[in-house]
Design an enzyme around this catalytic site. Structure first.
Site, mmCIF file in Angstrom:
data_model
loop_
_atom_site.group_PDB
_atom_site.id
_atom_site.type_symbol
_atom_site.label_atom_id
_atom_site.label_comp_id
_atom_site.label_asym_id
_atom_site.label_seq_id
_atom_site.Cartn_x
_atom_site.Cartn_y
_atom_site.Cartn_z
ATOM 1 N N HIS A 78 -2.505 -4.647 -3.234
ATOM 2 C CA HIS A 78 -3.448 -4.730 -2.152
ATOM 3 C C HIS A 78 -4.572 -5.961 -2.646
ATOM 4 O O HIS A 78 -5.232 -5.824 -3.529
ATOM 5 C CB HIS A 78 -4.079 -3.436 -2.264
ATOM 6 C CG HIS A 78 -3.661 -2.442 -1.616
ATOM 7 N ND1 HIS A 78 -3.691 -1.946 -0.459
ATOM 8 C CD2 HIS A 78 -2.391 -1.654 -2.051
ATOM 9 C CE1 HIS A 78 -2.936 -0.778 -0.231
ATOM 10 N NE2 HIS A 78 -2.181 -0.749 -1.146
ATOM 11 N N HIS A 95 -1.815 -3.885 4.410
ATOM 12 C CA HIS A 95 -2.762 -5.011 3.127
ATOM 13 C C HIS A 95 -1.780 -6.406 3.282
ATOM 14 O O HIS A 95 -0.729 -6.417 3.412
ATOM 15 C CB HIS A 95 -2.591 -4.016 1.985
ATOM 16 C CG HIS A 95 -1.430 -3.503 1.550
ATOM 17 N ND1 HIS A 95 -0.693 -4.348 0.700
ATOM 18 C CD2 HIS A 95 -0.771 -2.496 1.993
ATOM 19 C CE1 HIS A 95 0.601 -3.555 0.363
ATOM 20 N NE2 HIS A 95 0.419 -2.349 1.266
ATOM 21 N N ASP A 135 8.563 5.545 -0.121
ATOM 22 C CA ASP A 135 7.765 4.470 -0.161
ATOM 23 C C ASP A 135 8.168 3.681 -1.408
ATOM 24 O O ASP A 135 7.837 4.003 -2.685
ATOM 25 C CB ASP A 135 6.387 4.694 0.002
ATOM 26 C CG ASP A 135 5.454 3.335 0.102
ATOM 27 O OD1 ASP A 135 5.928 1.944 0.024
ATOM 28 O OD2 ASP A 135 4.484 3.361 0.730
ATOM 29 N N GLU A 192 1.640 -0.503 7.891
ATOM 30 C CA GLU A 192 2.406 0.721 7.666
ATOM 31 C C GLU A 192 1.516 1.791 8.248
ATOM 32 O O GLU A 192 0.529 2.380 7.775
ATOM 33 C CB GLU A 192 2.118 1.015 6.195
ATOM 34 C CG GLU A 192 1.060 0.698 5.451
ATOM 35 C CD GLU A 192 1.130 1.045 3.811
ATOM 36 O OE1 GLU A 192 1.669 2.092 3.308
ATOM 37 O OE2 GLU A 192 0.683 0.108 3.009
ATOM 38 N N GLU A 227 7.064 1.273 7.124
ATOM 39 C CA GLU A 227 6.562 0.211 6.597
ATOM 40 C C GLU A 227 7.353 -0.943 6.461
ATOM 41 O O GLU A 227 8.542 -0.813 5.835
ATOM 42 C CB GLU A 227 5.879 0.554 5.214
ATOM 43 C CG GLU A 227 5.102 -0.705 4.545
ATOM 44 C CD GLU A 227 4.366 -0.210 3.032
ATOM 45 O OE1 GLU A 227 4.546 0.472 2.504
ATOM 46 O OE2 GLU A 227 3.286 -0.909 2.771
ATOM 47 N N ASP A 262 7.185 -4.478 0.162
ATOM 48 C CA ASP A 262 6.777 -2.940 -0.107
ATOM 49 C C ASP A 262 7.061 -2.292 1.235
ATOM 50 O O ASP A 262 6.968 -3.136 2.520
ATOM 51 C CB ASP A 262 5.159 -3.102 0.087
ATOM 52 C CG ASP A 262 4.616 -1.651 0.176
ATOM 53 O OD1 ASP A 262 5.192 -0.749 0.235
ATOM 54 O OD2 ASP A 262 3.266 -1.844 0.271
HETATM 55 MN MN MN Z 1 4.208 1.118 0.615
HETATM 56 MN MN MN Z 2 1.907 -0.960 1.212
#
Ligand code: MN
Ligand code: MN
Length: 300
Positions: free
Chosen positions: A164, A156, A85, A190, A284, A96
């Site tokens: 976030h 998010h 990630d 995700e 994600e 992200d």
């Molecule tokens: Mn992530």
């Molecule tokens: Mn994330």
């Protein structure tokens, strides 16, 4: 959304998706987690981005937040389920993204459940769509393949220098979630799939921190130096002690960061482990919602 802002989201996404797509090259049994993460973070910088948070490499029942400390010698075990990630920011605008690399054919279905849930979710997003309807599709997709979604991990909203940004996109149907995707905003989706209990708990290991206070009082000059470096370099974005090793010996830096966290100057992000010890897969993407279009910034 301002076109300059959109360009930065797209540039961050371009870098993040390329680094993600080549990450499987580093994921081999016996490889040190530390070496994998440093290779990934260096690739991000080589391509003109900045890591938006420390590279997470979470193995098997570890669902998220494992980023190796400087002296961590742990390695990827044979047959592992490895989540990579990573985050990239360009001027604070974040991409992200995550993928799962499966080193055993036994867990390919598990990875596929998460991948498919993400793709279904992405297909349905547009301005005005409710988060809970996306959560429902994620849950149904994962369950239809015989697995469970992890109900206490969510997607998010994203904002400048904020990972976030206040809104959560559930991975299960939650009747009371009223939020909707809105034009002009960025989001990460995700889905996590598991063959365990379907929720995560905190574990002891901490390798990720972020600034929690604007100032600290009554600390040593070294701790002050560490604190100021964090503030100047990372602002509110998460960081790893590995990114502070120019300030001192690895052991001293890690201890200083922990002392500052104990004084509530930094938040700690402990690793999150599947409650039943189940294997966990995650995919994600980041997307920007516009009035009549959705841009998946981290698409390959
Ligand atoms: Mn992530
Ligand atoms: Mn994330």
């Amino acid at each position: 959304m301002d076109s300059k802002v959109l360009e930065k989201y797209i540039e961050a996404g371009r870098i993040a998706s390329r680094v993600r797509d080549e990450a499987h090259r580093y994921v081999r049994p016996g490889a040190r987690l530390l070496d994998v993460c440093e290779a990934i973070e260096n690739r991000i910088r080589d391509m003109g981005g900045q890591p938006a948070f420390p590279c997470n490499i979470s193995v098997n029942e570890v669902a998220a937040h494992y980023s190796p400390l400087p002296m961590d010698n742990s390695t990827i075990p044979p047959g592992a389920v490895v989540k990579i990630d990573l985050g990239v920011h360009v001027d604070g605008y974040i991409a992200d993204t995550a993928r799962t690399v499966v080193l055993s054919p036994r867990y390919e279905d598990l990875a596929e459940a998460s991948r498919r849930a993400l793709n279904r979710a992405l297909e349905m997003v547009s301005d005005g769509v409710r988060f809970r309807d996306v959560g429902r599709v994620i849950e149904e997709t994962i369950k239809s393949m015989g697995f469970k979604p992890i109900r206490n991990l969510t997607g998010h909203s994203l904002d400048r220098y904020i990972i976030h940004a206040g809104e959560s996109i559930p991975n299960v149907y939650e009747r009371l979630v009223m939020g909707r995707f809105r034009a002009g905003r960025a989001y990460a989706i995700e889905p996590f799939a598991t063959n365990g209990l379907g929720f995560v708990v905190n574990d002891r290991y901490v390798g990720i921190y972020s600034l929690a206070k604007a100032r600290v009082k009554g600390v040593s000059s070294f701790d002050r130096e560490v604190f100021e470096a964090v503030k100047n370099r990372f602002r509110t974005l998460p960081f790893t002690p590995r990114w502070l090793l120019d300030l001192g010996e690895p052991r001293d830096v890690v201890r200083s960061v922990e002392r500052l966290a104990s004084r509530k100057a930094f938040h700690r992000y402990p690793i999150l482990v599947e409650a039943g010890g189940g294997m966990v897969a995650q995919f994600e993407h980041t997307l920007v919602v516009l009035r009549d279009e959705v841009i998946i910034t981290t698409k390959s």
